[in-house]
Design a protein around this motif. Structure first.
Motif, PDB file in Angstrom:
ATOM      1  N   MET A   1       0.840  -1.190   0.000  1.00 54.15           N
ATOM      2  CA  MET A   1       0.000   0.000   0.000  1.00 54.15           C
ATOM      3  C   MET A   1       0.881   1.247   0.000  1.00 54.15           C
ATOM      4  SD  MET A   1      -2.959  -0.990   2.685  1.00 54.15           S
ATOM      5  CE  MET A   1      -3.809  -2.553   2.564  1.00 54.15           C
ATOM      6  N   ALA A   2       0.237   2.402  -0.008  1.00 53.95           N
ATOM      7  CA  ALA A   2       1.012   3.620   0.046  1.00 53.95           C
ATOM      8  C   ALA A   2       1.788   3.667   1.333  1.00 53.95           C
ATOM      9  CB  ALA A   2       0.075   4.833  -0.056  1.00 53.95           C
ATOM     10  N   SER A   3       3.046   4.038   1.281  1.00 55.56           N
ATOM     11  CA  SER A   3       3.868   4.089   2.481  1.00 55.56           C
ATOM     12  C   SER A   3       3.810   5.472   3.078  1.00 55.56           C
ATOM     13  CB  SER A   3       5.326   3.729   2.132  1.00 55.56           C
ATOM     14  OG  SER A   3       5.824   4.598   1.141  1.00 55.56           O
ATOM     15  N   GLN A   4       3.795   5.528   4.406  1.00 58.24           N
ATOM     16  CA  GLN A   4       3.672   6.793   5.124  1.00 58.24           C
ATOM     17  C   GLN A   4       5.048   7.291   5.534  1.00 58.24           C
ATOM     18  OE1 GLN A   4       0.711   8.310   5.445  1.00 58.24           O
ATOM     19  NE2 GLN A   4      -0.173   6.631   4.279  1.00 58.24           N
ATOM     20  N   ARG A   5       5.374   8.527   5.154  1.00 60.86           N
ATOM     21  CA  ARG A   5       6.659   9.105   5.516  1.00 60.86           C
ATOM     22  C   ARG A   5       6.522  10.058   6.685  1.00 60.86           C
ATOM     23  NH1 ARG A   5       9.633  11.234   0.227  1.00 60.86           N
ATOM     24  NH2 ARG A   5      11.301  11.349   1.760  1.00 60.86           N
ATOM     25  N   ILE A  97      -0.094  -5.475  -7.912  1.00 58.18           N
ATOM     26  CA  ILE A  97      -1.033  -5.898  -8.950  1.00 58.18           C
ATOM     27  C   ILE A  97      -2.406  -5.268  -8.742  1.00 58.18           C
ATOM     28  CG2 ILE A  97      -2.331  -7.884  -9.817  1.00 58.18           C
ATOM     29  CD1 ILE A  97       0.477  -7.721 -10.946  1.00 58.18           C
ATOM     30  N   LEU A  98      -2.848  -5.152  -7.489  1.00 56.69           N
ATOM     31  CA  LEU A  98      -4.169  -4.597  -7.187  1.00 56.69           C
ATOM     32  C   LEU A  98      -4.178  -3.063  -7.162  1.00 56.69           C
ATOM     33  CD1 LEU A  98      -5.504  -7.026  -4.408  1.00 56.69           C
ATOM     34  CD2 LEU A  98      -5.943  -7.075  -6.874  1.00 56.69           C
ATOM     35  N   GLY A  99      -3.040  -2.462  -7.451  1.00 56.90           N
ATOM     36  CA  GLY A  99      -2.988  -1.004  -7.473  1.00 56.90           C
ATOM     37  C   GLY A  99      -3.023  -0.367  -6.110  1.00 56.90           C
ATOM     38  N   LEU A 100      -2.548  -1.093  -5.106  1.00 60.51           N
ATOM     39  CA  LEU A 100      -2.612  -0.596  -3.733  1.00 60.51           C
ATOM     40  C   LEU A 100      -1.326   0.079  -3.283  1.00 60.51           C
ATOM     41  CD1 LEU A 100      -4.518  -3.570  -2.077  1.00 60.51           C
ATOM     42  CD2 LEU A 100      -5.436  -1.396  -2.893  1.00 60.51           C
ATOM     43  N   PRO A 125      -9.131   3.649   5.590  1.00 59.89           N
ATOM     44  CA  PRO A 125      -7.881   4.403   5.438  1.00 59.89           C
ATOM     45  C   PRO A 125      -6.633   3.530   5.524  1.00 59.89           C
ATOM     46  CG  PRO A 125      -9.387   5.555   6.901  1.00 59.89           C
ATOM     47  CD  PRO A 125      -9.977   4.192   6.670  1.00 59.89           C
ATOM     48  N   GLY A 126      -6.639   2.574   6.456  1.00 57.06           N
ATOM     49  CA  GLY A 126      -5.464   1.725   6.628  1.00 57.06           C
ATOM     50  C   GLY A 126      -5.182   0.829   5.442  1.00 57.06           C
ATOM     51  N   ARG A 127      -6.190   0.614   4.604  1.00 54.72           N
ATOM     52  CA  ARG A 127      -6.018  -0.218   3.413  1.00 54.72           C
ATOM     53  C   ARG A 127      -5.852   0.611   2.151  1.00 54.72           C
ATOM     54  NH1 ARG A 127      -9.866  -5.583   4.124  1.00 54.72           N
ATOM     55  NH2 ARG A 127      -9.142  -6.152   6.208  1.00 54.72           N
ATOM     56  N   GLY A 128      -5.663   1.915   2.345  1.00 55.85           N
ATOM     57  CA  GLY A 128      -5.406   2.773   1.189  1.00 55.85           C
ATOM     58  C   GLY A 128      -6.631   3.377   0.554  1.00 55.85           C
ATOM     59  N   PHE A 129      -7.776   3.397   1.286  1.00 55.67           N
ATOM     60  CA  PHE A 129      -9.016   3.943   0.737  1.00 55.67           C
ATOM     61  C   PHE A 129      -9.615   4.981   1.681  1.00 55.67           C
ATOM     62  CE2 PHE A 129      -8.519  -0.396  -0.843  1.00 55.67           C
ATOM     63  CZ  PHE A 129      -8.584  -0.192  -2.214  1.00 55.67           C
ATOM     64  N   PRO A 130      -8.949   6.103   1.889  1.00 54.58           N
ATOM     65  CA  PRO A 130      -9.510   7.123   2.780  1.00 54.58           C
ATOM     66  C   PRO A 130     -10.774   7.752   2.192  1.00 54.58           C
ATOM     67  CG  PRO A 130      -7.619   7.993   1.598  1.00 54.58           C
ATOM     68  CD  PRO A 130      -7.662   6.522   1.282  1.00 54.58           C
ATOM     69  N   VAL A 131     -11.809   7.841   3.006  1.00 56.57           N
ATOM     70  CA  VAL A 131     -13.029   8.534   2.595  1.00 56.57           C
ATOM     71  C   VAL A 131     -12.788  10.023   2.786  1.00 56.57           C
ATOM     72  CG1 VAL A 131     -15.483   8.883   3.037  1.00 56.57           C
ATOM     73  CG2 VAL A 131     -14.497   6.582   3.204  1.00 56.57           C
ATOM     74  N   THR A 132     -12.835  10.780   1.690  1.00 56.22           N
ATOM     75  CA  THR A 132     -12.491  12.201   1.743  1.00 56.22           C
ATOM     76  C   THR A 132     -13.657  13.121   1.426  1.00 56.22           C
ATOM     77  OG1 THR A 132     -11.790  12.196  -0.573  1.00 56.22           O
ATOM     78  CG2 THR A 132     -10.107  11.690   1.092  1.00 56.22           C
ATOM     79  N   ALA A 133     -14.789  12.563   0.974  1.00 53.41           N
ATOM     80  CA  ALA A 133     -15.926  13.419   0.632  1.00 53.41           C
ATOM     81  C   ALA A 133     -17.230  12.674   0.859  1.00 53.41           C
ATOM     82  CB  ALA A 133     -15.829  13.873  -0.831  1.00 53.41           C
ATOM     83  N   LEU A 134     -18.228  13.413   1.375  1.00 52.92           N
ATOM     84  CA  LEU A 134     -19.557  12.859   1.629  1.00 52.92           C
ATOM     85  C   LEU A 134     -20.597  13.793   1.022  1.00 52.92           C
ATOM     86  CD1 LEU A 134     -19.136  11.972   5.424  1.00 52.92           C
ATOM     87  CD2 LEU A 134     -18.793  10.449   3.474  1.00 52.92           C
ATOM     88  N   PHE A 135     -21.668  13.200   0.463  1.00 54.92           N
ATOM     89  CA  PHE A 135     -22.689  14.007  -0.203  1.00 54.92           C
ATOM     90  C   PHE A 135     -24.093  13.494   0.123  1.00 54.92           C
ATOM     91  CE2 PHE A 135     -18.885  14.000  -2.856  1.00 54.92           C
ATOM     92  CZ  PHE A 135     -18.656  15.364  -3.036  1.00 54.92           C
TER      93      PHE A 135
END
Length: 256
Positions: A1-5, A97-100, A125-135
């Motif tokens: 997944m994306a690595s946190q710096r 492969i999964l684009g994570l 968020p921990g799996r690379g899918f932060p929810v950033t917008a709600l409507f």
């Protein structure tokens, strides 16, 4: 997944051309199983497991070992005889492969019971899918934080999604509103949509839609419950799996 710096700073791992070629060749069903393998492997890694055999991994994932080995061959990971698979290496391969290897910003549209649950789910968020917008359209919800994110009106979908670089949209609206919401998401450049509304969405060819219909899933389970009940009733009545009841023509018993 994306690595946190550091706080607010995220790095991404580039996807190699060979990985992209492999990804194009993977069947849809195998992609779904790779996601299951990743979940299992991540749990093993958290428990300190460093190597796993195909038999152990297949049992934990609920598939047969031959199918698992075939699935992993799609990503170029064959394991080592007598040793098995290196857990960390396999996790890394599947994530690429999964684009994570990068985070995917997620927007949820429709903040009813389901939308609330999705917005508040801490596992994304921990799996690379932060929810950033709600409507939503409910005036009582607009501006109210849900899961720490203020709810915007659906008229702002295009503007907000472009601004926050949303790549995945989740539709949790009533059926009549789903297509209109989908159109707005697509106009904002969202190319992947998870649809919980029980409708078939019309989208351009470059947009991927995954449909989750809980009622359909329940109906499928109902079929299996009914089939097992019928099989149990057949056994108790002396009927075999081929539908025979031990009687010959016109109900006469045929003896050897």
């Amino acid at each position: 997944m994306a690595s946190q710096r550091g706080e607010g700073e995220t790095t991404t791992t580039p996807v190699e051309p060979a990985d992209r070629e492999r990804a194009r060749a993977i069947p849809e069903a195998a992609v779904a199983r790779l996601a299951v393998y990743l979940r299992v492997l991540s749990g093993m890694s958290d428990q300190g497991v460093t190597a796993v055999s195909s038999e152990e991994l297949s049992q934990a994932a609920g598939v047969n070992a031959a199918k698992l080995r075939k699935d992993l061959s799609y990503i170029g990971s064959y394991g080592t005889r007598g040793v098995g698979y290196d857990v960390e290496v396999l996790v890394s391969h599947i994530e690429r492969i999964l684009g994570l290897t990068r985070s995917h910003s997620v927007a949820v549209v429709g903040i009813g019971n389901l939308g609330h649950a999705l917005a508040n789910y801490g596992g994304f968020p921990g799996r690379g899918f932060p929810v950033t917008a709600l409507f939503d359209v409910d005036p009582d919800l607009i501006g109210i934080p849900v899961g720490g994110i203020p709810v915007n009106h659906i008229d702002e979908i295009t503007e907000v999604c472009l601004e926050r670089e949303v790549s995945i949209g989740v539709i949790a609206t009533p059926p009549p509103a789903a297509q209109s919401v989908c159109d707005r998401l697509v106009s904002a450049g969202v190319q992947c949509i998870l649809n919980f509304a029980p409708v078939v969405l019309q989208v351009p060819d470059n947009v991927e839609v995954r449909k989750v219909d809980l009622a359909v899933e329940m109906q499928i389970l109902s079929f299996h419950v009914a089939r097992r009940a019928d099989e149990a009733a057949g056994v108790s009545a002396g009927i075999d799996s081929a539908g025979n009841n031990g009687l010959g023509v016109d109900g006469m018993v045929i003896r050897p």
